[in-house]
Write a protein that holds these residues in place. Sequence first.
Motif, PDB file in Angstrom:
ATOM      1  N   ARG A   1     -41.167  69.602  -6.978  1.00 44.64           N
ATOM      2  CA  ARG A   1     -40.422  70.719  -6.385  1.00 44.64           C
ATOM      3  C   ARG A   1     -41.391  71.511  -5.528  1.00 44.64           C
ATOM      4  O   ARG A   1     -42.399  72.012  -6.024  1.00 44.64           O
ATOM      5  N   VAL A   2     -41.070  71.638  -4.241  1.00 42.08           N
ATOM      6  CA  VAL A   2     -42.010  72.246  -3.293  1.00 42.08           C
ATOM      7  C   VAL A   2     -41.607  73.656  -2.879  1.00 42.08           C
ATOM      8  O   VAL A   2     -42.415  74.377  -2.286  1.00 42.08           O
TER       9      VAL A   2
ATOM     10  N   LEU B   1     -39.647  80.721  -1.075  1.00 44.96           N
ATOM     11  CA  LEU B   1     -40.950  80.743  -1.741  1.00 44.96           C
ATOM     12  C   LEU B   1     -41.466  79.320  -1.887  1.00 44.96           C
ATOM     13  O   LEU B   1     -40.770  78.449  -2.425  1.00 44.96           O
ATOM     14  N   SER B   2     -42.690  79.070  -1.411  1.00 45.57           N
ATOM     15  CA  SER B   2     -43.283  77.737  -1.509  1.00 45.57           C
ATOM     16  C   SER B   2     -44.625  77.818  -2.222  1.00 45.57           C
ATOM     17  O   SER B   2     -45.132  78.903  -2.504  1.00 45.57           O
TER      18      SER B   2
ATOM     19  N   ALA C   1     -31.990  78.155  -3.060  1.00 43.29           N
ATOM     20  CA  ALA C   1     -32.150  76.725  -2.804  1.00 43.29           C
ATOM     21  C   ALA C   1     -33.371  76.178  -3.546  1.00 43.29           C
ATOM     22  O   ALA C   1     -34.393  76.851  -3.666  1.00 43.29           O
ATOM     23  N   LYS C   2     -33.239  74.957  -4.036  1.00 40.81           N
ATOM     24  CA  LYS C   2     -34.328  74.247  -4.704  1.00 40.81           C
ATOM     25  C   LYS C   2     -34.676  73.042  -3.838  1.00 40.81           C
ATOM     26  O   LYS C   2     -33.812  72.216  -3.553  1.00 40.81           O
TER      27      LYS C   2
ATOM     28  N   ALA D   1     -38.894  89.038  -2.453  1.00 42.58           N
ATOM     29  CA  ALA D   1     -38.025  89.118  -1.282  1.00 42.58           C
ATOM     30  C   ALA D   1     -37.919  87.761  -0.586  1.00 42.58           C
ATOM     31  O   ALA D   1     -36.826  87.349  -0.147  1.00 42.58           O
ATOM     32  N   ARG D   2     -39.040  87.042  -0.498  1.00 48.68           N
ATOM     33  CA  ARG D   2     -39.014  85.693   0.087  1.00 48.68           C
ATOM     34  C   ARG D   2     -38.171  84.748  -0.761  1.00 48.68           C
ATOM     35  O   ARG D   2     -37.416  83.925  -0.229  1.00 48.68           O
ATOM     36  N   LEU D   3     -38.286  84.883  -2.076  1.00 54.04           N
ATOM     37  CA  LEU D   3     -37.527  84.022  -2.983  1.00 54.04           C
ATOM     38  C   LEU D   3     -36.036  84.141  -2.710  1.00 54.04           C
ATOM     39  O   LEU D   3     -35.326  83.134  -2.645  1.00 54.04           O
TER      40      LEU D   3
END
Length: 235
Positions: free
Chosen positions: A203-204, A209-210, A129-130, A228-230
């Motif tokens: 883009r946040v 991943l933030s 997701a973006k 892994a978070r990404l």
Amino acid sequence: MKLVRLLANLGYGSRKQVADMFREGLVTDAAGDVLYADDKVDHADVRFDGKPLDPPQGMLLMLHKPVGYTCSRKDVGRLVYELLPPRFGARNPVLSTVGRLDRDTSGLLLFTDDGQLLHRIISPKANVAKVYEATLASDLRGDEAAIFASGTLMLEGEKDPLEPATMDVLGPRRARLTLTEGRYHQVRRMFAAVGNHVAALERVALGGLSLDGLPTGEWRLLDARDIARLFGTTT
């Protein structure tokens, strides 16, 4: 791999320049003992000018891209690569952006020298997701979220409708959009399709991943936990 070639591939200099660095005693082990070009030492144990080496091939990093920078190596004007250490631009394999943010869009931008990882991130099958936050020129009408979620919105010049997207209202002229596609200028064109104009766009997040407070114009290396978070594979 010989140490001279290793450091050259990491962008620390040409092979001749790196050989000179060995003679100057700039390459040491973790204990500070000088290394020689034909020594066999693990990557993690090598120091250049007292600092650990950059990661080997497979490096992934995050940049908080400012407005006004272009995701290119050759365009005229300010380029995102200018915000990274110069040696990163000399790595072999080359360091590339993972997708693009246009010059007027800020936010989370990834770089990698791993082609397989790059394609894995941008592949539609990955469903990464973006998440964007948009400031609009006019007040929201109230029906935008339903239109974006419908899966029927057609952009000008496109033959296929957009996949459903989620919109959260942050204010009269502020919205957060979560997309699973990456069409050209998609967020700007989506709001244009409902009669509005994006005045500012950031883009946040990508997947899980933030930016996590990373200042504008700064970068940081990512590790296995970040990846892994990404992909949303943390347990």
